[in-house]
Design an enzyme around this catalytic site. Structure first.
Site, PDB file in Angstrom:
ATOM      1  N   LYS A 138     -35.092 -39.201 -18.974  1.00 60.27           N
ATOM      2  CA  LYS A 138     -34.182 -39.597 -20.057  1.00 60.27           C
ATOM      3  C   LYS A 138     -34.232 -38.586 -21.194  1.00 60.27           C
ATOM      4  CE  LYS A 138     -33.183 -43.246 -23.405  1.00 60.27           C
ATOM      5  NZ  LYS A 138     -33.431 -44.640 -23.838  1.00 60.27           N
ATOM      6  N   HIS A 297     -14.437 -33.744  21.648  1.00 63.93           N
ATOM      7  CA  HIS A 297     -13.874 -34.829  20.844  1.00 63.93           C
ATOM      8  C   HIS A 297     -14.668 -36.129  21.015  1.00 63.93           C
ATOM      9  CE1 HIS A 297     -10.702 -32.242  19.551  1.00 63.93           C
ATOM     10  NE2 HIS A 297     -10.164 -32.135  20.747  1.00 63.93           N
TER      11      HIS A 297
END
Length: 546
Positions: A138, A297
């Protein structure tokens, strides 16, 4: 650039700590530490102030309370550019802390053990560590914070450079902010692990109560599922160029999984490369004999097992040479020179194997565009995580504003699980091929029909809305590859709803079929098999793959 004068070190993982601490002391940084970390630094002969001396308050409650004190948190939270903050510190005789080095109690590693109890897990929930990390992060304008041993060397290089240029160790605002973000990410990841673990226990108790079962029968699904993933890289684009994409991994990836791969050569992997590579790798690692899987695929278009990689590749490629063009090829054995030579003759996007001989890598180097991946499989099979808490083993699929979550389909069929439902029983050779075909069908998109013989796929029908169409496509594929289906076996990932699909595969040459069973018309399908004098076995297990 603010100077680093005092550092607080409190770590569970001592890796890299001696080098970091010695480097900081050499730069004139004062060290503060706790418990075992302080003891280690003292044994190294480094000057260190224990937190209990700093706070004039002893560690207590078996170490549960050590750093939860104003002299620690005020030192971390005071903004150095705020006169009122600095006056308050001076009035209370508190000094600022400029660098915090904390890694947390090993909660994730503890719950990964199969014999971990709830009490074991609770004791590894860190309280002081996350509190300090949040305070330091912080206040990033005034404090630098480290959470991982991997960050130590970069920090030392940076502060040494600053010392050379400015006469003191320091970091820029940008560097401190980046470290603060990393700290918040680590705390979030840690809290997510705790929440998910405890939530499964709570959900398990509710399930046990509702079903009059013991709490030992745990659900694998927490009441609130919190995902914490680490971004490995941004990708050029997604499935299509107009889509943005990135690759993430689990904080503790499962051994032998695709995200642990080492890329030996080739261009950056694309979104589609990664999706198809995962399908190929997951399929090939399910076979015991030397096996090659070719995927296009997301569907296998050729799979074969043989005595070595070269033979397996030749058989897999023969199944569908057209679809194999530009495919993904995976092996479950180290690739040798001859196999590499054979593979390099075709256009392949990605090549995957547990390893490569030096000569194989030399061969592949001549094909610079092939993306070559090596995945360490040595730890696969030594699973140490109880499934009720192993969120790496969950399959997830996004839907509109929601997430479908299920356990992974890892069912392994045993011979004793099979039920022969026809008059004719399978021969030993047919049984071996049936099991091979069934293992393959699990990785083919539904509806799936797979023809196989001699541990080789001969025709694969995938992703059709009708099982009948999948059967037809599989036989057409074999014809295109000029492979005879006479005497082949067939696997179907779900039951035949009517006899027409079975008639198609029998007329194509199949003499044995493996399927789950469970249709209202099972008897009609069994009768069709008996009419043609073929064998059919039921597994009792379905393998839909959507």
């Amino acid at each position: 650039m603010l100077p680093i004068r005092r550092a607080l070190l409190s770590v569970s993982d001592k890796q890299g700590l001696p080098e970091l601490a010695k480097g900081l002391v050499a730069l004139g940084v004062e060290l503060i530490s706790t418990g075992g970390t302080a003891t280690m630094l003292q044994e190294l002969g480094l000057p260190v102030t224990e937190v209990s001396a700093l706070t004039s308050f002893p560690e207590m409650l078996d170490g549960r309370v050590k750093t939860l004190h104003p002299k620690v948190h005020a030192g971390l939270l005071a903004r150095k550019n705020n006169d009122r903050h600095m006056e308050s510190l001076q009035a209370q005789g508190i000094q600022t802390i400029d660098l915090l080095v904390v890694n947390l109690y090993p909660f994730e590693q503890t719950i990964a053990k199969t014999d971990c109890t709830l009490e074991d897990a609770i004791e590894q929930i860190d309280i002081g560590g996350p509190a300090m990390l949040r305070s330091a992060a912080k206040n990033w304008q005034s404090v630098a914070v480290l959470t991982h041993p991997e960050q130590y060397q970069d920090l030392l290089k940076t502060v040494c450079l600053a010392f050379t240029e400015h006469g003191y160790a320091g970091l820029s605002d940008r560097q401190r902010f980046a470290l603060a973000v990393s700290a918040f990410e680590r705390v979030s990841q840690y809290d997510a692990a705790i929440s998910n673990y405890l939530s499964t226990h709570l959900a398990s108790q509710a399930l046990a109560t509702a079903q009059a079962k013991t709490p030992d029968q745990q659900t694998i699904f927490p009441g609130v599922l919190i995902q914490s993933l680490i971004k490995l890289q941004d990708l050029r684009y997604g499935e299509n160029p107009h889509q943005a994409a990135a690759l993430y991994r689990d904080p503790l990836p499962a051994p032998g999984s695709l995200v642990t791969a080492q890329q030996k050569q080739g261009k950056e992997l694309s979104f589609n490369n990664l999706a198809d590579a995962d399908a190929a790798w997951e399929c090939v690692r399910g076979f015991n004999a030397p096996t090659c899987v070719i995927v296009k695929h997301a569907n296998p278009c050729g799979v074969a097992s043989a005595g070595n990689c070269l033979e397996a590749y030749a058989k897999a490629f023969a199944c569908d040479p057209t679809s194999a063009f530009g495919g993904i090829i995976a092996f479950n054995r180290e690739l040798d020179e001859q196999s590499a030579l054979a593979v390099s003759q075709q256009f392949v996007e990605v090549l995957i194997a547990p390893g490569y001989s030096a000569s194989a890598l030399e061969v592949l180097a001549a094909k610079a565009n092939i993306r070559v991946l090596a995945i360490d499989c040595s730890a696969v099979g030594s699973k140490t995580t109880g499934i009720q808490h192993d969120f790496r083993d969950l399959d997830m699929k996004r839907i509109g504003s929601g997430l479908l979550v299920q356990s992974a389909d890892r069912h392994e069929l045993q011979v004793q699980d099979l039920r022969v439902v026809t008059k004719r029983a399978p021969s030993p050779e047919q049984l071996e091929d049936l099991l091979f075909a069934w293992r393959l069908a699990r990785f083919v998109k539904s509806n799936a029909i797979v023809f196989c013989k001699n541990q080789q796929s001969l025709g694969i029908g995938a992703g059709q809305m009708s099982r009948l169409d999948s059967a037809r496509i599989a036989s057409i594929k074999s014809e295109a590859a000029r492979l005879s289906l006479a005497g082949s076996v067939v696997a179907s990932d779900a039951f035949f709803p009517f006899r027409d699909g079975l008639d198609v595969v029998i007329n194509a040459g199949a003499c044995a079929v493996i399927q789950p069973g469970g249709s209202l018309r099972d008897q009609e399908v069994i009768q069709a098999a008996d009419e043609h004098d073929i064998t059919m076995v039921f597994t009792g297990v379905r393998h839909f793959r959507h």
